[in-house]
Design an enzyme around this catalytic site. Structure first.
Site, PDB file in Angstrom:
ATOM      1  N   HIS A   5       0.838  -1.196   0.000  1.00  0.00           N
ATOM      2  CA  HIS A   5       0.000   0.000   0.000  1.00  0.00           C
ATOM      3  C   HIS A   5       0.876   1.249   0.000  1.00  0.00           C
ATOM      4  CE1 HIS A   5      -2.710   3.164   1.247  1.00  0.00           C
ATOM      5  NE2 HIS A   5      -2.010   3.339   2.358  1.00  0.00           N
ATOM      6  N   ASP A  15       6.073  22.249 -26.187  1.00  0.00           N
ATOM      7  CA  ASP A  15       6.030  20.897 -25.614  1.00  0.00           C
ATOM      8  C   ASP A  15       7.068  20.873 -24.503  1.00  0.00           C
ATOM      9  OD1 ASP A  15       6.113  17.937 -25.252  1.00  0.00           O
ATOM     10  OD2 ASP A  15       4.872  17.979 -27.047  1.00  0.00           O
ATOM     11  N   TRP A  18       7.010   0.261   3.925  1.00  0.00           N
ATOM     12  CA  TRP A  18       7.440   1.027   2.743  1.00  0.00           C
ATOM     13  C   TRP A  18       8.798   1.664   2.974  1.00  0.00           C
ATOM     14  CZ3 TRP A  18       8.480   6.209   1.505  1.00  0.00           C
ATOM     15  CH2 TRP A  18       8.311   7.119   2.542  1.00  0.00           C
ATOM     16  N   SER A  77      12.925   6.591 -13.964  1.00  0.00           N
ATOM     17  CA  SER A  77      11.813   7.360 -14.519  1.00  0.00           C
ATOM     18  C   SER A  77      11.689   8.722 -13.845  1.00  0.00           C
ATOM     19  CB  SER A  77      10.519   6.556 -14.357  1.00  0.00           C
ATOM     20  OG  SER A  77       9.403   7.394 -14.407  1.00  0.00           O
ATOM     21  N   SER A  78      11.765   8.741 -12.515  1.00  0.00           N
ATOM     22  CA  SER A  78      11.622  10.009 -11.799  1.00  0.00           C
ATOM     23  C   SER A  78      12.739  10.980 -12.140  1.00  0.00           C
ATOM     24  CB  SER A  78      11.667   9.785 -10.291  1.00  0.00           C
ATOM     25  OG  SER A  78      10.527   9.141  -9.865  1.00  0.00           O
ATOM     26  N   HIS A  80      12.940  12.225   3.629  1.00  0.00           N
ATOM     27  CA  HIS A  80      12.269  13.458   4.000  1.00  0.00           C
ATOM     28  C   HIS A  80      12.086  14.396   2.816  1.00  0.00           C
ATOM     29  CE1 HIS A  80      10.194  16.169   6.503  1.00  0.00           C
ATOM     30  NE2 HIS A  80      10.792  17.095   5.781  1.00  0.00           N
ATOM     31  N   GLU A  88      11.664  13.494  -0.032  1.00  0.00           N
ATOM     32  CA  GLU A  88      10.601  12.808  -0.769  1.00  0.00           C
ATOM     33  C   GLU A  88       9.216  13.272  -0.312  1.00  0.00           C
ATOM     34  OE1 GLU A  88      10.252  10.839  -3.283  1.00  0.00           O
ATOM     35  OE2 GLU A  88       8.224  10.074  -2.961  1.00  0.00           O
ATOM     36  N   TYR A 140       8.448  16.105   0.740  1.00  0.00           N
ATOM     37  CA  TYR A 140       8.221  17.431   0.150  1.00  0.00           C
ATOM     38  C   TYR A 140       8.030  17.348  -1.345  1.00  0.00           C
ATOM     39  CZ  TYR A 140       8.297  19.528   4.557  1.00  0.00           C
ATOM     40  OH  TYR A 140       7.929  19.836   5.811  1.00  0.00           O
ATOM     41  N   SER A 166      -2.223  27.324  -4.676  1.00  0.00           N
ATOM     42  CA  SER A 166      -1.966  28.745  -4.900  1.00  0.00           C
ATOM     43  C   SER A 166      -2.567  29.241  -6.208  1.00  0.00           C
ATOM     44  CB  SER A 166      -0.455  29.019  -4.917  1.00  0.00           C
ATOM     45  OG  SER A 166       0.122  28.570  -3.722  1.00  0.00           O
ATOM     46  N   HIS A 219      14.758  13.392  12.192  1.00  0.00           N
ATOM     47  CA  HIS A 219      13.556  13.346  13.036  1.00  0.00           C
ATOM     48  C   HIS A 219      12.804  12.027  12.886  1.00  0.00           C
ATOM     49  CE1 HIS A 219      11.301  15.671   9.628  1.00  0.00           C
ATOM     50  NE2 HIS A 219      11.121  14.378   9.472  1.00  0.00           N
ATOM     51  N   HIS A 220      13.167  11.239  11.902  1.00  0.00           N
ATOM     52  CA  HIS A 220      12.559   9.907  11.804  1.00  0.00           C
ATOM     53  C   HIS A 220      13.306   8.891  12.653  1.00  0.00           C
ATOM     54  CE1 HIS A 220       9.865  10.977   8.462  1.00  0.00           C
ATOM     55  NE2 HIS A 220      10.845  11.805   8.125  1.00  0.00           N
ATOM     56  N   THR A 234       6.419  27.025   6.031  1.00  0.00           N
ATOM     57  CA  THR A 234       5.120  26.407   5.797  1.00  0.00           C
ATOM     58  C   THR A 234       4.016  27.326   6.307  1.00  0.00           C
ATOM     59  OG1 THR A 234       6.233  24.320   6.212  1.00  0.00           O
ATOM     60  CG2 THR A 234       3.856  24.242   5.997  1.00  0.00           C
ATOM     61  N   LYS A 289       3.139  30.094   3.997  1.00  0.00           N
ATOM     62  CA  LYS A 289       2.239  29.700   2.919  1.00  0.00           C
ATOM     63  C   LYS A 289       0.795  29.698   3.384  1.00  0.00           C
ATOM     64  CE  LYS A 289       5.192  27.248  -0.108  1.00  0.00           C
ATOM     65  NZ  LYS A 289       4.668  27.874  -1.308  1.00  0.00           N
ATOM     66  N   ARG A 346       1.899   0.807  15.158  1.00  0.00           N
ATOM     67  CA  ARG A 346       1.529   0.685  13.753  1.00  0.00           C
ATOM     68  C   ARG A 346       2.084  -0.621  13.183  1.00  0.00           C
ATOM     69  NH1 ARG A 346       5.816   4.747  10.699  1.00  0.00           N
ATOM     70  NH2 ARG A 346       4.756   3.981   8.845  1.00  0.00           N
TER      71      ARG A 346
HETATM   72  C1  HEM Z   1       5.342  21.012   9.421  1.00  0.00           C
HETATM   73  C2  HEM Z   1       5.764  20.046   8.677  1.00  0.00           C
HETATM   74  C3  HEM Z   1       6.116  18.640   9.150  1.00  0.00           C
HETATM   75  C4  HEM Z   1       6.735  18.216  10.288  1.00  0.00           C
HETATM   76  C5  HEM Z   1       7.234  19.075  11.411  1.00  0.00           C
HETATM   77  C6  HEM Z   1       6.826  16.768  10.208  1.00  0.00           C
HETATM   78  C7  HEM Z   1       7.409  15.952  11.177  1.00  0.00           C
HETATM   79  C8  HEM Z   1       7.447  14.579  11.127  1.00  0.00           C
HETATM   80  C9  HEM Z   1       8.121  13.717  12.062  1.00  0.00           C
HETATM   81  C10 HEM Z   1       8.896  14.209  13.274  1.00  0.00           C
HETATM   82  C11 HEM Z   1       7.934  12.431  11.682  1.00  0.00           C
HETATM   83  C12 HEM Z   1       8.492  11.170  12.352  1.00  0.00           C
HETATM   84  C13 HEM Z   1       7.569  10.592  13.315  1.00  0.00           C
HETATM   85  C14 HEM Z   1       7.993   9.263  13.819  1.00  0.00           C
HETATM   86  O1  HEM Z   1       8.239   8.351  13.008  1.00  0.00           O
HETATM   87  O2  HEM Z   1       8.085   9.119  15.053  1.00  0.00           O
HETATM   88  C15 HEM Z   1       7.148  12.461  10.492  1.00  0.00           C
HETATM   89  C16 HEM Z   1       6.738  11.335   9.805  1.00  0.00           C
HETATM   90  C17 HEM Z   1       6.200  11.373   8.534  1.00  0.00           C
HETATM   91  N1  HEM Z   1       5.841  12.503   7.825  1.00  0.00           N
HETATM   92 FE1  HEM Z   1       5.965  14.413   8.500  1.00  0.00          FE
HETATM   93  N2  HEM Z   1       6.251  16.341   9.057  1.00  0.00           N
HETATM   94  C18 HEM Z   1       5.824  17.451   8.378  1.00  0.00           C
HETATM   95  C19 HEM Z   1       5.206  17.488   7.158  1.00  0.00           C
HETATM   96  C20 HEM Z   1       5.016  16.366   6.366  1.00  0.00           C
HETATM   97  C21 HEM Z   1       4.563  16.402   5.012  1.00  0.00           C
HETATM   98  C22 HEM Z   1       4.230  17.664   4.232  1.00  0.00           C
HETATM   99  C23 HEM Z   1       4.504  15.118   4.584  1.00  0.00           C
HETATM  100  C24 HEM Z   1       4.090  14.545   3.241  1.00  0.00           C
HETATM  101  C25 HEM Z   1       3.403  15.129   2.344  1.00  0.00           C
HETATM  102  C26 HEM Z   1       4.908  14.276   5.668  1.00  0.00           C
HETATM  103  C27 HEM Z   1       4.968  12.897   5.594  1.00  0.00           C
HETATM  104  C28 HEM Z   1       5.416  12.096   6.593  1.00  0.00           C
HETATM  105  C29 HEM Z   1       5.485  10.662   6.488  1.00  0.00           C
HETATM  106  C30 HEM Z   1       5.115   9.827   5.260  1.00  0.00           C
HETATM  107  C31 HEM Z   1       5.965  10.195   7.718  1.00  0.00           C
HETATM  108  C32 HEM Z   1       6.098   8.771   8.190  1.00  0.00           C
HETATM  109  C33 HEM Z   1       7.131   7.959   7.576  1.00  0.00           C
HETATM  110  C34 HEM Z   1       7.083   6.556   8.134  1.00  0.00           C
HETATM  111  O3  HEM Z   1       7.659   6.328   9.193  1.00  0.00           O
HETATM  112  O4  HEM Z   1       6.486   5.684   7.491  1.00  0.00           O
HETATM  113  N3  HEM Z   1       5.204  15.071   6.737  1.00  0.00           N
HETATM  114  N4  HEM Z   1       6.860  13.787  10.165  1.00  0.00           N
HETATM  115 CU    CU Z   2      10.421  13.773   7.690  1.00  0.00          CU
END
Ligand code: HEM
Ligand code: CU
Lengths: 286, 545
Positions: free
Chosen positions: B91, B120, B156, B184-185, B268, B270, B272, B283, B317-318, B343, B346, B465
C-alpha cells in the site's frame, strides 16, 4: 528563448522499446540473482538496451546534422546533461556518505566509543581501526592488507588527471577547427582511459588473489568495491562515449561552433575524473 | 518596497498551428494503441501519467482496505500476519511511488508547457521514456506478490536488516523495480527543469511564472538530488543480499542505522516532493475562486525554496528513538521545527488571499479549502512529532500514521483532485458535473476525517503501527477508522464517474473557464486544448501598472 522553430519529433519507437528492454534486463538480472538462471534473458535485455540507445542517439545525431535543432534545443541539451551529471554526483555522494559514516561513527561505536558505545557489548574484543582488517565477528574474514596508495592507485590518478588534460587539448583544437589535432588528442585520451581500466582490473585481481580484499571482507571490502566499482563502470561508459566521439570527429560531424555532443562527453569525463580524485583521497590515501 | 504586481499575461500571437497558419503541418498521429506507445506529445503523455496514477490509486487503495478490514476488530479474522505485512508495505509503496508521484508528474506534463507558453516539453522523447518505465516498474513490483515467499513485507521504509537478512527472496525484484521507477523520476525531473528554465515564452521572467511551475521547478531539483541516493541505498541492499557485503551488518563492521540515515536523507525530501506541487496547485485555485490576486507571490516562492533547502537537514527526526548523540537530536529537532516557519508563511498567504475575497465554492475550491485546513492539522501533528522527547512516545504508533495521512490524503491527494477538477475544463472542454463533484467532495472530506482522526487518539494511547492485531481498548477507534476507510474508498468511484462523464460531455467550457482571476497562460488557449499549442511562442506581457 523560443523562436518558433523548436523541434518536436512526431513519434518515436525508441522510448517504449527502451523501457521494455530495460524491464527484460531487470527481470533477467533478478532471475539470475534469485533463481540462478536467466542469463540469456539478461543478455537479451542488455543487448536491447544498448541497441535502443544506439538507434536513439543515431536519430538525434541525424536530426542535428540535418539542421533541425536551433539554439534553444542546444540549451535544452545543456541543461539536461548538466542536471544528469548532478544526479550522478548525488549517486556517488550516497556511497561516500556511507564511507564517512562508517569510518567516523559506526566502527568507533562498535568498539565502545561515545554515547552509542553500548554496541560494544556485542563484540567486547573488537577494536576499531581503519582500514578495518578484522571485522567484529570472527565469521567474517577481513582483508589481510590494503593497497599502498603510492603504487597502482597513484599511477591511475596520474593517468586519469592527464586524460582530462589531453581531452581539454582536444576540445580546444576542435574549437579552433583543427580537426586532426583534435582527433589525435582524443585518441590519446581514449588510450589513457583504456589503460586506467586495465590497471583497475589488475588491482581487482590483486585484491582477490593476494590482499584478501573481497566483497565479503566486511565493511572495508564493501565500501572499497562499491566506490571503485561504480567508478570503474563510469570510466568504461565514458570511454565508450569518447570512442563514439572519435568516430564522429573522423566523420566531420563537428564544427568549431557546434559540437555539444563532444562537449557533453568532456563534461562527463571530467566528472568521472573528479570522482576518482575523491576516491584516491578517501579510499586509498586517508 | 512596493508590493509585486502579480502577473497578468496577455497574448499577442495566436495559439494553435491552424490559426497561425504555421509552417510545418502535422502528420496524422498513428492510430489505436500505437498512438499512445509512440507519442511525444506532452498532453498525451500527461494523460497517460494521470490514468496510470488513478489505476494505481485504486490498487493501492484495495491493499489499504485489506488492512482496514483486518483491523476492523481486534483479533485475527481475515488475513494472516504475513499477508497483512505485505499489504501495508505494498500500500505504502504503490501510493507513494505509483499514485502520488506520477499524478503530479502527469499534471506537470499537461500544465507546465501550457503555463509557460512552450510548444512541448524540452525533451519530448525522453518524456515518453519516463512514462513507459512506470508500467514496467510497477508491473514488476506487483508481480512480487505472487512470487515464492510473497512480496515485500518490511514496510514502505524497508529498513535493513528486515529488508536484507530477513527478507523474502522477491526482495531482489523489488529493488530492481524501484531502480526502474527511480530512473523514470530522475529523467522526468531533468526534463521538467530543462523545460522550465529553457522554454518560457519570451518576456516571461522567473518571477512571472505561475506558482505551480515554481513549485515543480524546486520539486524537480529535490528529485534529482535524492532519487540517486535512494538508488545508492537500494544498491547496497542488493549487494548485502546477493553478494555478501556488510553495509548494514554490524558483524562485518557495517551498521543497520546507516540504512536509515541514507533512506531518510532521501525520504524526508521525498515527502516534500509529494507536497510542494500541491502548494502550487492550491496557490492557483484559491485566488481564482476568491476573486483576488494571490497574496504574497514572492514570499511563496522564497518559502518554497526555504522548505526545499531545509528538507535536506531534518532527516534525523525519523530516527530519534534509534539512538543518536544528543547534539544530533537537538539539531534535528530544531531544524524540523524551523520548517514550520516557511510552511506557516504559505498557510498565512492562502488565508490572507481568502480574506475579504468574494468566494464561491466550485468543486476545485472545495478541495483546495479542505486542503488548507486539513493539511495544517497534519503540519501541527508533525510539529508534535518533531519534539524529540515527545516522539519517544509517539514513534511507531498510530499517531505517526495519522500525521502522515493528514498531509498526504487531504493534503497531496486532495490537491491532485482539486487540480483535476480545476483543469478538466481545459482538458476536455467540459465542466465537471457539479452535483456529483459535490457528493464526491463531501463524502471524501467526511470519510477522510472519520478514518484518520481517531488514529491520533489510538496512537497517543499507544497503539503500535504495522501490527495486524491490537489490544481491546483500541477497538472503537479502529472500528470508526475502518468504516471511514471503506466510505472513502467507495466514494472515489464517484471521482471516476465525474471524470468519465466530463470526458464524454457536459456543460461547455470557454477558454478562460474559471473567470478573470484564473488567468495564467493555459486559460488563453481554447478548451479543450488542441493537441499542439504555442508552436509559435506567445509574447508574455506583464501588466503596465
Ligand atoms: C510542518 C511540517 C512537518 C513536520 C514538522 C513533520 C514531522 C514529522 C516527524 C517528526 C515524523 C516522524 C515521526 C515518527 O516516526 O516518530 C514524520 C513522519 C512522517 N511525515 Fe511528516 N512532518 C511534516 C510534514 C510532512 C509532510 C508535508 C509530509 C508529506 C506530504 C509528511 C509525511 C510524513 C510521512 C510519510 C511520515 C512517516 C514515515 C514513516 O515512518 O512511514 N510530513 N513527520
Ligand atoms: Cu520527515
Amino acid at each position: 528563448m523560443s523562436g518558433g522553430s523548436y523541434y518536436v519529433p512526431a513519434t518515436s519507437k525508441w522510448p517504449v522499446l527502451g523501457s521494455l528492454a530495460l524491464g527484460v534486463m531487470m527481470i533477467g538480472t533478478g532471475m539470475v540473482l534469485v533463481h540462478g538462471r536467466g542469463t540469456l534473458i539478461t543478455l537479451v535485455g542488455l543487448v536491447g538496451v544498448i541497441a535502443v540507445m544506439a538507434l536513439w542517439f543515431r536519430d538525434v545525431v541525424l536530426e542535428s546534422r540535418s539542421g533541425l535543432y536551433d539554439a534553444q534545443m542546444d540549451r535544452s541539451f545543456r541543461w539536461g546533461m548538466g542536471w544528469f551529471i548532478f544526479s550522478e554526483v548525488m549517486f556517488f555522494a550516497a556511497f561516500f556518505g556511507a564511507l564517512f559514516y562508517v569510518r567516523t561513527f559506526a566502527v568507533p561505536w562498535l568498539a565502545g566509543e561515545g554515547t552509542k558505545g553500548a554496541t560494544a557489548l556485542l563484540w567486547p574484543e573488537f577494536t576499531a581501526h581503519w582500514p578495518l582488517l578484522s571485522p567484529p565477528d570472527s565469521s567474517i574474514a577481513g582483508p589481510t592488507q590494503v593497497f599502498s596508495p603510492w603504487h597502482l592507485p597513484l599511477v591511475n590518478t596520474l593517468i586519469l588527471v592527464s586524460s582530462s588534460i589531453t581531452l581539454t587539448v582536444a576540445h580546444e583544437a576542435l574549437k579552433e577547427g583543427k580537426r586532426k589535432i583534435c582527433r589525435n588528442w582524443l585518441a590519446g585520451t581514449i588510450l589513457l582511459g583504456l589503460t586506467f581500466i586495465v590497471i583497475q582490473g589488475v588491482e581487482y585481481y590483486e585484491a582477490y588473489a593476494h590482499y584478501g580484499i573481497t566483497l565479503q571482507a566486511g565493511i572495508y571490502g564493501a565500501t572499497f568495491f562499491i566506490l571503485t566499482g561504480f567508478h570503474g563502470v563510469h570510466v568504461i561508459v565514458g570511454t565508450l562515449i569518447l570512442i563514439v566521439m572519435l568516430f564522429r570527429v573522423m566523420r566531420y560531424h563537428f564544427s568549431p561552433e557546434d559540437h555539444f555532443g563532444f562537449e557533453a562527453s568532456c563534461w562527463y569525463w571530467h566528472f568521472v575524473d573528479v570522482v576518482w580524485v575523491g576516491l584516491f583521497l578517501f579510499v586509498y590515501v586517508f | 518596497m512596493a508590493p509585486k504586481v502579480p502577473p497578468q499575461p496577455t497574448l499577442e500571437q495566436s495559439t494553435t498551428a491552424a490559426e497561425a497558419g504555421h509552417g510545418h503541418a502535422h502528420e496524422a498521429p498513428p492510430k489505436g494503441i500505437m498512438r499512445w506507445l509512440l507519442t511525444t506529445n506532452h498532453k498525451e503523455i500527461g494523460t497517460m501519467y494521470l490514468i496510470f496514477s488513478l489505476i494505481m490509486f485504486f490498487i493501492g487503495g484495495i491493499f489499504a482496505l485489506v488492512v482496514r478490514l483486518e483491523l476492523f476488530q481486534p483479533g485475527l479474522q481475515f488475513v494472516n500476519p504475513e499477508f497483512f505485512n505485505q499489504m501495508t508495505t505494498m500500500h505504502g509503496l504503490i501510493m507513494v511511488f505509483a499514485a502520488v508521484m506520477p499524478a503530479f508528474t502527469g499534471l506537470a506534463n499537461w500544465m507546465i508547457p501550457l503555463q509557460i507558453g512552450a510548444p512541448d516539453m524540452a525533451l519530448p522523447r525522453l518524456n515518453n521514456f519516463s512514462f513507459w518505465l512506470l508500467p514496467v516498474a510497477f508491473g514488476l513490483l506487483l508481480s512480487t506478490l505472487f512470487m515464492p515467499g510473497g512480496g515485500p513485507n518490511f514496510g514502505w521504509t524497508f529498513y535493513a536488516p528486515l529488508s536484507t537478512t530477513y527478507a523474502p527472496p522477491s526482495t531482489t525484484f523489488f529493488i530492481l523495480s524501484l531502480h526502474i521507477a527511480g530512473i523514470s523520476s530522475i529523467l522526468g525531473a531533468i526534463n521538467i527543469i530543462a523545460t522550465i528554465l529553457n522554454m518560457r515564452a519570451p518576456g516571461m521572467r522567473m518571477m512571472d511564472m505561475p506558482l505551480f511551475v515554481w513549485t515543480w521547478l524546486i520539486t524537480s531539483f529535490l528529485l534529482i538530488a535524492v532519487m540517486p541516493v535512494l538508488a545508492g541505498v537500494i544498491t547496497m541492499m542488493l549487494m548485502d543480499i546477493n553478494f555478501g557485503t556488510s553495509f548494514f551488518d554490524a558483524s562485518g563492521g557495517g551498521d543497520p542505522v546507516l540504512f536509515q540515515h541514507l533512506f531518510w536523507f532521501f525520504g524526508h525530501p521525498e515527502v516534500y516532493i509529494m507536497i510542494l506541487p500541491a502548494f502550487g496547485i492550491v496557490s492557483a485555485i484559491i485566488p481564482a475562486f476568491a476573486r483576488k490576486r494571490l497574496f504574497g507571490y514572492a514570499s511563496m516562492v522564497y518559502a518554497t525554496a526555504a522548505i526545499a533547502v531545509l528538507s535536506f537537514l531534518v532527516w534525523g527526526h525519523h530516527m530519534f528513538v534509534v539512538g543518536m548523540p544528543l547534539a544530533g537530536q537537538l539539531f534535528f529537532m530544531y531544524a524540523t521545527m524551523l520548517i514550520a516557519v516557511p510552511t506557516g508563511v504559505k498557510v498565512f498567504n492562502w488565508v490572507t488571499t481568502l480574506f475579504r475575497g468574494s468566494i464561491s465554492f466550485e468543486p476545485p475550491m472545495l478541495f483546495a479549502l479542505a486542503f488548507v485546513v486539513l493539511f495544517t492539522i497534519g503540519g501541527f501533528s508533525g510539529l508534535m512529532l518533531a519534539i524529540a522527547p515527545a516522539d519517544f512516545q509517539y514513534h511507531d504508533t498510530y499517531f505517526v500514521v495519522a500525521h502522515f495521512h493528514y498531509v498526504l490524503v487531504p493534503g497531496a491527494i486532495f490537491s491532485i483532485m482539486a487540480a483535476v477538477y480545476f483543469w478538466l475544463p481545459k482538458w476536455t472542454g467540459h465542466y465537471p458535473n457539479v452535483r456529483l463533484s459535490q457528493w464526491h467532495f463531501w463524502l471524501s472530506v467526511i470519510s477522510v476525517n472519520l478514518t484518520f482522526f481517531p488514529m491520533h487518539f489510538s496512537g497517543l494511547a499507544g497503539m503500535p503501527r504495522r501490527i495486524p492485531d491490537y489490544a481491546l481498548q483500541f477497538a472503537d477507534f479502529n472500528l470508526v477508522s475502518s468504516i471511514g476507510a471503506f466510505m472513502f474508498g467507495f466514494s472515489q468511484l464517484l471521482f471516476v464517474a465525474v471524470i468519465v462523464m466530463c470526458v464524454r460531455g457536459g456543460k461547455k467550457a470557454p477558454a478562460a473557464a474559471w473567470g478573470e482571476y484564473a488567468d495564467d497562460l493555459e486559460w488563453s488557449v481554447p478548451s479543450p486544448a488542441p493537441l499542439h499549442t504555442f508552436e509559435t511562442p506567445p509574447t508574455f506581457q506583464r501588466p503596465a501598472h
